[in-house]
Design a protein around this motif. Structure first.
Motif, PDB file in Angstrom:
ATOM      1  N   PRO A  38      69.076  45.073  52.223  1.00 18.73           N
ATOM      2  CA  PRO A  38      67.741  44.860  51.643  1.00 18.73           C
ATOM      3  C   PRO A  38      67.159  43.471  51.910  1.00 18.73           C
ATOM      4  CG  PRO A  38      69.110  46.056  50.102  1.00 18.73           C
ATOM      5  CD  PRO A  38      70.003  45.647  51.246  1.00 18.73           C
ATOM      6  N   GLN A  39      67.976  42.434  51.894  1.00 23.34           N
ATOM      7  CA  GLN A  39      67.453  41.088  52.129  1.00 23.34           C
ATOM      8  C   GLN A  39      66.958  40.924  53.563  1.00 23.34           C
ATOM      9  OE1 GLN A  39      66.894  38.693  49.731  1.00 23.34           O
ATOM     10  NE2 GLN A  39      65.687  37.841  51.405  1.00 23.34           N
ATOM     11  N   GLU A  40      67.639  41.542  54.531  1.00 24.83           N
ATOM     12  CA  GLU A  40      67.176  41.474  55.920  1.00 24.83           C
ATOM     13  C   GLU A  40      65.802  42.118  56.069  1.00 24.83           C
ATOM     14  OE1 GLU A  40      71.073  41.500  58.743  1.00 24.83           O
ATOM     15  OE2 GLU A  40      70.698  43.335  57.608  1.00 24.83           O
ATOM     16  N   VAL A  41      65.581  43.216  55.366  1.00 22.76           N
ATOM     17  CA  VAL A  41      64.280  43.882  55.426  1.00 22.76           C
ATOM     18  C   VAL A  41      63.200  42.975  54.844  1.00 22.76           C
ATOM     19  CG1 VAL A  41      62.913  45.828  54.555  1.00 22.76           C
ATOM     20  CG2 VAL A  41      65.245  46.210  55.389  1.00 22.76           C
ATOM     21  N   VAL A  42      63.476  42.364  53.706  1.00 26.71           N
ATOM     22  CA  VAL A  42      62.508  41.477  53.060  1.00 26.71           C
ATOM     23  C   VAL A  42      62.204  40.267  53.944  1.00 26.71           C
ATOM     24  CG1 VAL A  42      62.173  39.923  51.089  1.00 26.71           C
ATOM     25  CG2 VAL A  42      63.074  42.222  50.729  1.00 26.71           C
ATOM     26  N   ASP A  43      63.222  39.750  54.660  1.00 23.35           N
ATOM     27  CA  ASP A  43      63.040  38.575  55.517  1.00 23.35           C
ATOM     28  C   ASP A  43      62.170  38.854  56.733  1.00 23.35           C
ATOM     29  OD1 ASP A  43      64.602  37.075  53.818  1.00 23.35           O
ATOM     30  OD2 ASP A  43      66.402  37.196  55.060  1.00 23.35           O
ATOM     31  N   TYR A  62      57.259  39.469  62.582  1.00 22.16           N
ATOM     32  CA  TYR A  62      56.772  40.607  61.799  1.00 22.16           C
ATOM     33  C   TYR A  62      57.396  40.567  60.416  1.00 22.16           C
ATOM     34  CZ  TYR A  62      54.686  42.686  65.949  1.00 22.16           C
ATOM     35  OH  TYR A  62      53.901  42.921  67.046  1.00 22.16           O
ATOM     36  N   GLU A  63      56.608  40.926  59.394  1.00 20.97           N
ATOM     37  CA  GLU A  63      57.122  40.981  58.032  1.00 20.97           C
ATOM     38  C   GLU A  63      56.842  42.358  57.450  1.00 20.97           C
ATOM     39  OE1 GLU A  63      53.403  39.169  55.461  1.00 20.97           O
ATOM     40  OE2 GLU A  63      55.135  37.910  55.832  1.00 20.97           O
ATOM     41  N   PRO A  64      57.645  42.781  56.478  1.00 23.69           N
ATOM     42  CA  PRO A  64      57.441  44.109  55.899  1.00 23.69           C
ATOM     43  C   PRO A  64      56.117  44.180  55.144  1.00 23.69           C
ATOM     44  CG  PRO A  64      59.101  42.906  54.663  1.00 23.69           C
ATOM     45  CD  PRO A  64      58.765  42.073  55.865  1.00 23.69           C
ATOM     46  N   ALA A  65      55.394  45.260  55.354  1.00 26.04           N
ATOM     47  CA  ALA A  65      54.112  45.450  54.670  1.00 26.04           C
ATOM     48  C   ALA A  65      54.306  46.135  53.331  1.00 26.04           C
ATOM     49  CB  ALA A  65      53.176  46.291  55.535  1.00 26.04           C
ATOM     50  N   ASP A  66      55.338  46.915  53.228  1.00 23.86           N
ATOM     51  CA  ASP A  66      55.531  47.722  52.023  1.00 23.86           C
ATOM     52  C   ASP A  66      57.011  47.880  51.720  1.00 23.86           C
ATOM     53  OD1 ASP A  66      56.109  49.274  54.219  1.00 23.86           O
ATOM     54  OD2 ASP A  66      54.692  50.855  53.735  1.00 23.86           O
ATOM     55  N   ARG A  76      56.520  50.016  57.522  1.00 24.02           N
ATOM     56  CA  ARG A  76      55.701  49.233  58.447  1.00 24.02           C
ATOM     57  C   ARG A  76      56.062  47.752  58.382  1.00 24.02           C
ATOM     58  NH1 ARG A  76      50.097  49.101  57.328  1.00 24.02           N
ATOM     59  NH2 ARG A  76      50.698  48.952  55.171  1.00 24.02           N
ATOM     60  N   PHE A  77      56.074  47.118  59.543  1.00 27.46           N
ATOM     61  CA  PHE A  77      56.196  45.669  59.638  1.00 27.46           C
ATOM     62  C   PHE A  77      54.890  45.166  60.261  1.00 27.46           C
ATOM     63  CE2 PHE A  77      60.450  46.124  58.512  1.00 27.46           C
ATOM     64  CZ  PHE A  77      61.180  44.941  58.595  1.00 27.46           C
ATOM     65  N   VAL A  78      54.253  44.172  59.655  1.00 23.26           N
ATOM     66  CA  VAL A  78      52.955  43.665  60.092  1.00 23.26           C
ATOM     67  C   VAL A  78      53.142  42.336  60.824  1.00 23.26           C
ATOM     68  CG1 VAL A  78      50.697  42.878  59.305  1.00 23.26           C
ATOM     69  CG2 VAL A  78      51.800  44.804  58.185  1.00 23.26           C
ATOM     70  N   TRP A  79      52.424  42.187  61.929  1.00 27.01           N
ATOM     71  CA  TRP A  79      52.495  40.988  62.762  1.00 27.01           C
ATOM     72  C   TRP A  79      51.983  39.779  62.004  1.00 27.01           C
ATOM     73  CZ3 TRP A  79      48.251  38.611  65.751  1.00 27.01           C
ATOM     74  CH2 TRP A  79      48.691  37.675  66.686  1.00 27.01           C
ATOM     75  N   ARG A  80      52.712  38.664  62.068  1.00 34.50           N
ATOM     76  CA  ARG A  80      52.299  37.408  61.438  1.00 34.50           C
ATOM     77  C   ARG A  80      51.873  36.369  62.457  1.00 34.50           C
ATOM     78  NH1 ARG A  80      50.598  36.743  57.058  1.00 34.50           N
ATOM     79  NH2 ARG A  80      51.567  34.739  56.768  1.00 34.50           N
ATOM     80  N   GLY A  81      52.331  36.494  63.688  1.00 32.02           N
ATOM     81  CA  GLY A  81      51.979  35.538  64.716  1.00 32.02           C
ATOM     82  C   GLY A  81      53.077  35.417  65.753  1.00 32.02           C
ATOM     83  N   ASP A  82      52.830  34.586  66.764  1.00 32.94           N
ATOM     84  CA  ASP A  82      53.810  34.365  67.835  1.00 32.94           C
ATOM     85  C   ASP A  82      54.345  32.947  67.754  1.00 32.94           C
ATOM     86  OD1 ASP A  82      53.448  36.925  68.958  1.00 32.94           O
ATOM     87  OD2 ASP A  82      51.716  36.243  70.098  1.00 32.94           O
ATOM     88  N   VAL A  83      55.581  32.771  68.168  1.00 30.26           N
ATOM     89  CA  VAL A  83      56.223  31.458  68.190  1.00 30.26           C
ATOM     90  C   VAL A  83      56.904  31.282  69.538  1.00 30.26           C
ATOM     91  CG1 VAL A  83      56.538  31.301  65.700  1.00 30.26           C
ATOM     92  CG2 VAL A  83      58.301  32.360  67.083  1.00 30.26           C
TER      93      VAL A  83
END
Length: 84
Positions: A38-43, A62-66, A76-83
């Protein structure tokens, strides 16, 4: 014999192992999250992408949306940006 109601519908089972990537260079792709705790999903996830802002070798965040790990995962994982 009729089912006792203990099994999940097929759609719910499919959601526990894959998450759709939304936005960014990997939009529409599926990420296999089978076995993630669960923590990996939240991260969230930093994924290698040749198509992001920094080209080959760059990563897309990408971060979890829900995320609700206790209820069977994330869809779903939503894009936060590129590094770099």
């Amino acid at each position: 014999m009729a089912a006792s109601g203990t099994s999940s519908p097929p759609k719910a089972r499919a959601r526990t192992g894959r998450a759709e990537l939304v936005g960014g260079p990997l939009d529409g792709m599926l990420l296999d999250v089978t076995g993630w705790d669960p923590q990996e999903v939240v991260d969230g996830a930093m994924l290698m992408s040749e198509h992001g802002r920094f080209g080959p070798g760059g990563r897309s965040e990408y971060e979890p949306a829900d995320a609700d790990p206790g209820a069977g995962g994330v869809s779903r994982f939503v894009w936060r940006g590129d590094v770099p």
